[in-house]
Scaffold this motif. Structure first.
Motif, short mmCIF file in Angstrom:
data_model
loop_
_atom_site.label_atom_id
_atom_site.label_comp_id
_atom_site.label_asym_id
_atom_site.label_seq_id
_atom_site.Cartn_x
_atom_site.Cartn_y
_atom_site.Cartn_z
N THR A 22 2.27 3.55 -9.10
CA THR A 22 2.12 2.46 -8.14
C THR A 22 2.85 2.86 -6.86
OG1 THR A 22 2.29 0.90 -9.97
CG2 THR A 22 2.54 -0.02 -7.77
N CYS A 24 4.27 1.02 -3.19
CA CYS A 24 4.44 -0.22 -2.45
C CYS A 24 3.97 0.00 -1.01
CB CYS A 24 5.91 -0.64 -2.47
SG CYS A 24 6.22 -2.09 -1.43
N ALA A 25 3.05 -0.83 -0.56
CA ALA A 25 2.51 -0.69 0.80
C ALA A 25 3.56 -1.05 1.86
CB ALA A 25 1.29 -1.59 0.97
N ASP A 26 4.57 -1.83 1.49
CA ASP A 26 5.57 -2.25 2.47
C ASP A 26 6.67 -1.21 2.66
OD1 ASP A 26 4.09 -4.46 2.73
OD2 ASP A 26 5.61 -5.91 2.10
N CYS A 27 7.25 -0.72 1.56
CA CYS A 27 8.40 0.20 1.71
C CYS A 27 8.03 1.63 1.36
CB CYS A 27 9.59 -0.27 0.88
SG CYS A 27 9.38 -0.09 -0.90
N CYS A 39 7.89 -5.48 -6.10
CA CYS A 39 8.49 -4.16 -5.84
C CYS A 39 9.99 -4.18 -6.11
CB CYS A 39 8.23 -3.74 -4.39
SG CYS A 39 9.06 -2.19 -3.96
N CYS A 42 11.93 -3.48 -2.47
CA CYS A 42 11.93 -4.43 -1.35
C CYS A 42 11.47 -5.83 -1.74
CB CYS A 42 11.09 -3.88 -0.20
SG CYS A 42 9.32 -3.90 -0.54
N ALA A 44 8.45 -6.85 -2.41
CA ALA A 44 7.09 -7.20 -1.99
C ALA A 44 6.28 -7.70 -3.18
CB ALA A 44 6.41 -5.99 -1.36
N ASP A 47 0.39 -8.09 -4.59
CA ASP A 47 -0.76 -7.66 -3.79
C ASP A 47 -0.40 -6.54 -2.82
OD1 ASP A 47 0.74 -9.07 -1.98
OD2 ASP A 47 -0.85 -10.48 -1.39
N ARG A 48 0.88 -6.19 -2.72
CA ARG A 48 1.30 -5.06 -1.88
C ARG A 48 1.49 -3.80 -2.72
NH1 ARG A 48 -0.25 -5.37 2.53
NH2 ARG A 48 1.43 -4.16 3.50
N LEU A 49 1.28 -3.90 -4.03
CA LEU A 49 1.47 -2.76 -4.93
C LEU A 49 0.11 -2.19 -5.31
CD1 LEU A 49 4.22 -4.34 -7.22
CD2 LEU A 49 4.57 -2.68 -5.38
N ALA A 50 -0.13 -0.93 -4.94
CA ALA A 50 -1.44 -0.32 -5.18
C ALA A 50 -1.32 0.81 -6.19
CB ALA A 50 -2.00 0.23 -3.87
#
Lengths: 142, 381
Positions: A22, A24-27, A39, A42, A44, A47-50
């Motif tokens: 996975t 994290c799109a944010d951090c 996450c 951070c 998140a 929906d920010r974990l891809a």
């Protein structure tokens, strides 16, 4: 037929030796095993974990030969390694053979190994790591 | 946030143990009541004076406190179980200290009690699966750390084993220890090999037992006529949980952070410590934590240990009780048992295992999760 010993963590039919992780799109932190819900770094939301492929290659951080094992999935002695993956996560996995301490700091990568065959004749596949032949020791493994 | 020492002073006024031992038919209630009665007698207080009870436990059963404490007379006080893996007892003690410091109670008791019946881990219910499962039990987690330490610092398996030699020598002097034989280096290195460099005697025994510590405020010491000269001050209480360390070992990082908070809050430096009880469940841990705590330079703990610096009578006595390796690690009791040992040492009442001139002590536990709890205790000036 090939079946993963650890369903959801990799696809044993995949030619590329990758694990399912996975990011994290944010951090930007990469995780293995994959992380849902939120996450760890951070906070998140899910929906920010891809899902991302994590290369099953890195540097051997430590290794130990296990002499006592209560399960029947593998017979002792066998070796467990701690691997600093190139893609970020520090993971533990089973090693091929019984490496010695000299291999700490060397590059390692996974191979698909038939852990056992079930009653229906399916091959139960898992990734196990081995030192990459010829690769020079890596200094300063984090 | 305010540290413990800025609240009401908290004093350990009584300690008691049931010897740690292999799992037996003895009910946990009998183990716990034995330790409580010993602590009450040590303090010179009656059970009816105890105003709140915290029970450190992780492996026995749900809701177990009242079934135990009723044998002392059902006084109706609040009671609860505190589960924090290996740090359950330390956390129960912290809660008792907080109640007294905050003025919620004048006299509180922390009791660690366990039988090794249920070791339920959270990964299953959390739906977390990895590549290792049962192939990486705690002894292999620490075998990996041990080999990393050996590789990084040029330490030897013999130096690792000397931790168990020292702690077995201390445990042989402790009537409450589960392992009571002093072992030679040859005995510690002898098979069975468990994982990596760790042999059986480099892994702690997990059995059963109980430990109790009574804490009180100055008001209660005066009102109940307790012996103030034997009271030991709880200078600080620090607790932390794992964050993201990016490659650094989390037990060592957590120990460094939590110990620093505990020492800073107590306005002390590592050099001020005379006695230390730490989470030596496996030999390598003692070396790692001594370095994380600042009691030895990084990579030097093994050499300093083999010089005798951590012996009773050395620079700082480490695991004078025998530690988890020899006194044992019955889980719930362990953290409270450390408080019992340090209190006994700081009072000068440790008999043949007394560390001369002990005035200041530190108790440290880590627990899977991971969490870390550290307390600093000191004799009255």
């Amino acid at each position: 037929m090939k079946t993963a010993a650890h369903p959801g963590l990799y696809d044993p039919d995949d030619q590329a030796l990758v694990l399912r992780g996975t990011r994290c799109a944010d951090c930007g932190t990469a995780f293995f095993p994959p992380l849902g819900i939120g996450c760890e770094v951070c906070g998140a939301a899910a929906d920010r974990l891809a899902a991302v492929p994590i290369a099953a290659a890195g540097v051997l951080h430590s290794v130990a030969t296990v002499h006592l094992h209560p399960g029947n999935d593998i017979s002792a002695p066998f070796a467990m390694g701690e691997i600093q993956l190139d893609d970020g996560p520090l993971i533990r996995a089973t090693m091929i053979g019984l490496p010695d301490l000299e291999m700490i700091g060397r590059r390692v990568e996974a191979q698909w190994v038939v852990a056992r065959t079930d009653n229906d004749g399916n091959e139960i596949i898992e990734p196990r790591f081995a030192v990459v032949p010829g690769a020079a020791p890596v200094g300063g493994a984090s | 946030m305010r540290p413990l020492r800025e609240l009401r002073p908290v004093w350990v006024v009584g300690v008691g143990l049931h010897p740690y031992q292999k799992a037996s038919e003895t009910p946990y209630t009998a183990l716990g009541v034995h330790a409580v009665r010993a602590a009450l007698a040590d303090a010179g207080v009656a059970w009816s004076e105890i105003q709140t009870a915290y029970t450190g436990t992780a492996t026995t059963a749900m809701g177990m406190s009242r079934l135990m404490y009723r044998h002392l007379g059902a006084t109706g006080i609040p009671m609860a179980q505190v589960e924090n893996a290996s740090a359950s007892g330390s956390t129960a003690f912290r809660q008792a200290c907080i109640d007294v410091a905050a003025g919620l109670a004048d006299v509180a008791i922390a009791v660690g009690v366990d039988k090794p019946l249920r070791f339920g881990m959270p990964q299953g219910p959390a739906g977390v699966h990895d590549l290792v499962a049962s192939r990486l039990l705690p002894f292999t987690h620490f075998a990996l750390l041990a080999n990393r330490y050996i590789h990084q610092h040029g330490a030897t398996p013999e130096q690792l084993a000397l931790v168990a030699v020292k702690n077995s020598r201390n445990g042989a002097l402790n009537p409450n220890a589960q392992r009571r034989r002093a072992r030679t280096l040859e005995e510690v290195l002898a098979p069975p090999q468990i994982s990596g460099p760790l042999t059986r005697l480099q892994c702690c025994p997990v059995g059963e037992g109980a430990a109790a510590a009574i804490v009180a405020a100055d008001d209660a010491i005066g009102r109940l006529g307790l012996d103030a000269s034997r009271a030991v001050r709880v200078l600080s209480s620090a607790a932390r949980s794992e964050t993201v360390y990016r490659g650094e070992n989390f037990d060592a990082a957590l120990t460094r952070e939590t110990t620093k908070i505990a020492l800073d809050d107590a306005r002390l430096k590592p050099d001020d410590l005379d006695v230390v009880e730490l989470h030596d469940a496996f030999t390598v841990e003692e070396l790692l934590y001594l370095e994380s705590m600042g009691l030895a330079p990084i990579g030097r703990a093994a050499a300093q240990l083999s010089e005798g610096q951590f012996d009773i009578g050395g620079r700082v006595a480490v695991s004078a009780s025998g530690g988890l390796l020899s006194m044992g690690h019955p889980i719930g009791p362990t953290g409270v048992g450390q408080i019992c040992e340090i209190t006994t040492q700081l009072r000068g009442e440790a008999g043949p295992r007394q560390h001369g001139g002990a005035r200041t002590g530190l108790a440290h536990m880590v627990g899977v999760g991971a969490v870390c709890v550290v307390h600093v205790l000191q004799t009255r000036m």
